[in-house]
Design an enzyme around this catalytic site. Structure first.
Site, short mmCIF file in Angstrom:
data_model
loop_
_atom_site.label_atom_id
_atom_site.label_comp_id
_atom_site.label_asym_id
_atom_site.label_seq_id
_atom_site.Cartn_x
_atom_site.Cartn_y
_atom_site.Cartn_z
N ASP A 98 0.72 -0.70 0.51
CA ASP A 98 -0.72 -0.07 0.29
C ASP A 98 0.99 1.21 0.29
OD1 ASP A 98 -2.36 1.73 0.42
OD2 ASP A 98 -3.06 0.03 1.82
N ASP A 194 -2.84 4.52 -2.16
CA ASP A 194 -3.73 5.44 -1.46
C ASP A 194 -4.23 6.91 -2.07
OD1 ASP A 194 -5.35 5.17 1.53
OD2 ASP A 194 -4.12 6.67 1.78
N GLU A 236 -6.93 4.36 -5.88
CA GLU A 236 -8.26 4.39 -5.01
C GLU A 236 -8.33 6.25 -5.56
OE1 GLU A 236 -9.97 4.46 -0.49
OE2 GLU A 236 -7.95 5.87 -0.85
N HIS A 310 -11.32 -2.82 3.51
CA HIS A 310 -10.55 -2.65 5.02
C HIS A 310 -11.76 -1.07 4.95
CE1 HIS A 310 -8.41 0.31 2.58
NE2 HIS A 310 -8.06 0.59 4.38
N ASP A 311 -11.96 -0.12 4.04
CA ASP A 311 -12.71 0.52 4.12
C ASP A 311 -14.91 0.66 4.32
OD1 ASP A 311 -10.33 2.46 5.22
OD2 ASP A 311 -10.38 3.15 2.86
C1 GLC Z 1 -7.50 5.33 1.67
C2 GLC Z 1 -7.35 4.23 3.05
C3 GLC Z 1 -8.20 4.33 4.78
C4 GLC Z 1 -7.42 5.60 4.74
C5 GLC Z 1 -7.52 7.37 3.86
C6 GLC Z 1 -6.56 7.96 4.73
O1 GLC Z 1 -9.00 5.85 2.31
O2 GLC Z 1 -8.32 3.00 2.06
O3 GLC Z 1 -8.27 3.51 5.33
O4 GLC Z 1 -7.95 5.65 6.46
O5 GLC Z 1 -6.91 6.40 2.74
O6 GLC Z 1 -5.31 7.11 4.60
#
Ligand code: GLC
Length: 537
Positions: A98, A194, A236, A310-311
């Site tokens: 990640d 991310d 993402e 995970h979110d």
């Molecule tokens: C992304 C991750 C999340 C995190 C955020 C800030 O959305 O998936 O878990 O809190 O970025 O890094």
């Protein structure tokens, strides 16, 4: 289409903190992942996406990195990480890490130095202004934090312990590229990037996502790193449209392999309160969005396929029925997902239909987003009651995905012999890996079968490269589509609801590939609650 090594691969996401604890400290670790490689191999996955394991004060569970080239001691050592890469390779599994580079932790040496005074070389690695604007943080409150020592505000789109990096600073960018290449040299095969759509931000014009500098920055990074290593990369990008997806993932752009888009995930979210005020899932809307991404994405671009991460709350609890239909429902969602075109992602525990959790007290939750929003919506602004808020946490809170992995019926579901950092879901007594492996019709074996089909000589190309043809039906719940490649045709019929649905099938059938409901498929095919049928003709 130019073929890539990762086109027919299936990815498994591990949230290390909750996967498998070998030391008894209640926190999952890298050795715990190594211990389960055999299991992952049996499931059939090819790539592990590892949520962050870098050194971190864990304000946001590792998405706040203090050192990109060290492993957090709670997860183990660099030697463990090297061993994981080595052992995974022996099982034909690639490791993808990640990459959290929109921000660092406020404990990163760059930020510690940047904060000391205005005239050191790291000051400009971050974003400072004399005055705060009204941009808000994703986790609530302002995106600006005042720093008394230097009398300026720094910018943070997430918690105040996650200061945003200044991607306009060339030196910082090149430090990042060196770090990325250093990981490639260690043998990893790629990265999940991310919130990468935020790095091109233009905050003085209130632009955070999809900023004007975004694509040139990703191209520069990709050419300095990913392209040289033929890497697997997934960005993402919460707000990406179908056209933007092509900018990122068409190989001619030299950016990323694919992105995570969230149009389907956010379809029932509130415009202001997002996941904390949702409406029941509209199946037709979900179908339209999935089909749009299948049929309208540029022919050379590539989709990612996911319902969990995970979110997010677990899919059967969030969109389906995690009561009597939990298993059938998990198989139904999985069938739709894995029969589409793109790269399927399985989030740990999804393959055994783990569900959401309902803790009684807000204090039982760990997630910073839940706490910040509770404070803001329930206590400060009083825009919702505590009960209403908790109902949404039960559906969409991030901790639903982060409860410990349920391996067996032993204490803490076999995750840890110590005291887990987050309370296990008590349903581990009847939802666990051990039972799944013992039952021939389990959700686990369903996933295994879906993954095998994608790799099979007979249907692999059809699923990987075949065209996607939606079939009309009067039922919102009925997801009916065809995959077609050369002389092979597959029909996928899934009831993503509880009312029975049916369709006519006059043609002959060559082979039944999936039939979760013992469906009779002569002329009129009827699917009961969450049944799935896949056949070749
Ligand atoms: C992304 C991750 C999340 C995190 C955020 C800030 O959305 O998936 O878990 O809190 O970025 O890094």
């Amino acid at each position: 289409m130019q073929t890539k090594w990762w086109h027919n691969k299936v990815v498994y996401q591990i949230y290390p903190k909750s996967f498998n604890d070998t030391t008894g400290d209640g926190i999952g670790d890298i050795k715990g992942i190594i211990e389960k490689l055999e299991y992952l191999c049996f499931l059939g996955i090819d790539i592990i996406w590892l949520s962050p394991v870098y050194e971190s004060p864990m304000k946001d569970n590792g998405y706040d990195i203090a050192n990109y080239q060290k492993i957090d001691p709670s997860f183990g050592t660099m030697a463990d990480m090297e061993q994981l890469i080595y052992e995974a390779k022996k099982h034909d599994i690639s490791i993808v890490m990640d990459l959290v580079i929109n921000h660092t932790s406020d404990q990163h040496p760059w930020f510690i130095k940047a904060k000391k005074n205005k005239r050191n070389k790291y000051r400009d690695y971050y974003i400072w202004r004399d005055e705060a604007t009204d941009i808000g943080s994703v986790f609530g409150g302002s995106a600006w934090e005042f720093d008394e020592t230097t009398d300026q505000y720094y910018f943070h789109l997430f918690t105040k312990e996650q200061p945003d990096l200044n991607w306009q600073n060339k030196k910082m960018r090149h430090d990042m590229y060196d770090m990325i290449n250093w990981w490639f040299d260690k043998g990893i095969r790629g990265f999940r990037l991310d919130v990468i759509d935020l790095i091109g931000k233009d905050i003085d014009n209130n632009i955070t996502a999809n900023g004007p500098r975004l694509h040139p920055l990703i191209k520069e990074m990709s050419n300095a790193t990913f392209q040289k290593h033929d890497a697997f990369t997934v960005g993402e990008t919460w707000g990406a449209s179908v056209d933007e997806a092509a900018l990122y993932s068409n190989p001619s752009q030299q950016e990323l392999s694919m992105i995570f888009q969230f149009e389907h995930i956010t379809l029932n979210w509130h415009p202001e309160f997002n996941k904390f005020k949702t409406t029941p899932l509209n199946r037709l809307a979900l179908k339209n969005i999935l089909y749009k991404w299948q049929t309208e994405i540029h022919p050379n671009a590539w989709n990612s396929l996911f319902f969990n991460n995970h979110d997010l709350g677990r899919v059967t609890s969030r969109w389906g029925n995690d009561g009597i239909y939990n298993e059938q429902c998990a198989k139904a969602f999985a069938t739709v997902l894995h029969m589409m075109k793109g790269t399927p992602f399985v989030y740990q525990g999804e393959e055994i239909a783990m569900t959401n959790v309902k803790y009684q007290h807000i204090d039982d939750y760990n997630d910073i987003e839940i706490h910040n929003r509770y404070h803001e919506y329930v206590i400060e602004r009083q825009v919702m009651g505590q009960k209403e808020f908790m109902q949404q946490v039960y559906l969409n809170g991030r901790d639903n995905a982060r409860t410990p992995m349920q391996w067996d019926k032993s204490i803490n579901g076999g995750f840890s012999i110590g005291s887990p950092w987050l309370r296990p879901n008590s349903n581990y007594l009847f939802i666990n890996v051990d039972d799944n492996l013992k039952q021939k019709n389990s959700v686990f074996y369903h996933y295994q079968k879906l993954i095998q089909l994608r790799k099979s000589d007979n249907y692999g190309n059809t699923l990987t490269y075949g065209s996607f043809i939606p079939k009309t039906t009067e039922y919102d719940n009925l997801f009916l589509f065809e995959r077609h490649y050369e002389e092979k045709r597959i029909i996928v019929a899934v009831n993503l609801g509880e009312q029975s649905v049916s369709f006519n099938w006059e043609n002959s059938i060559d082979e039944i590939l999936i039939n979760t409901g013992q469906i009779d498929y002569f002329k009129t095919v009827t699917l009961n609650a969450y049944d799935a049928l896949v056949f070749a003709y």
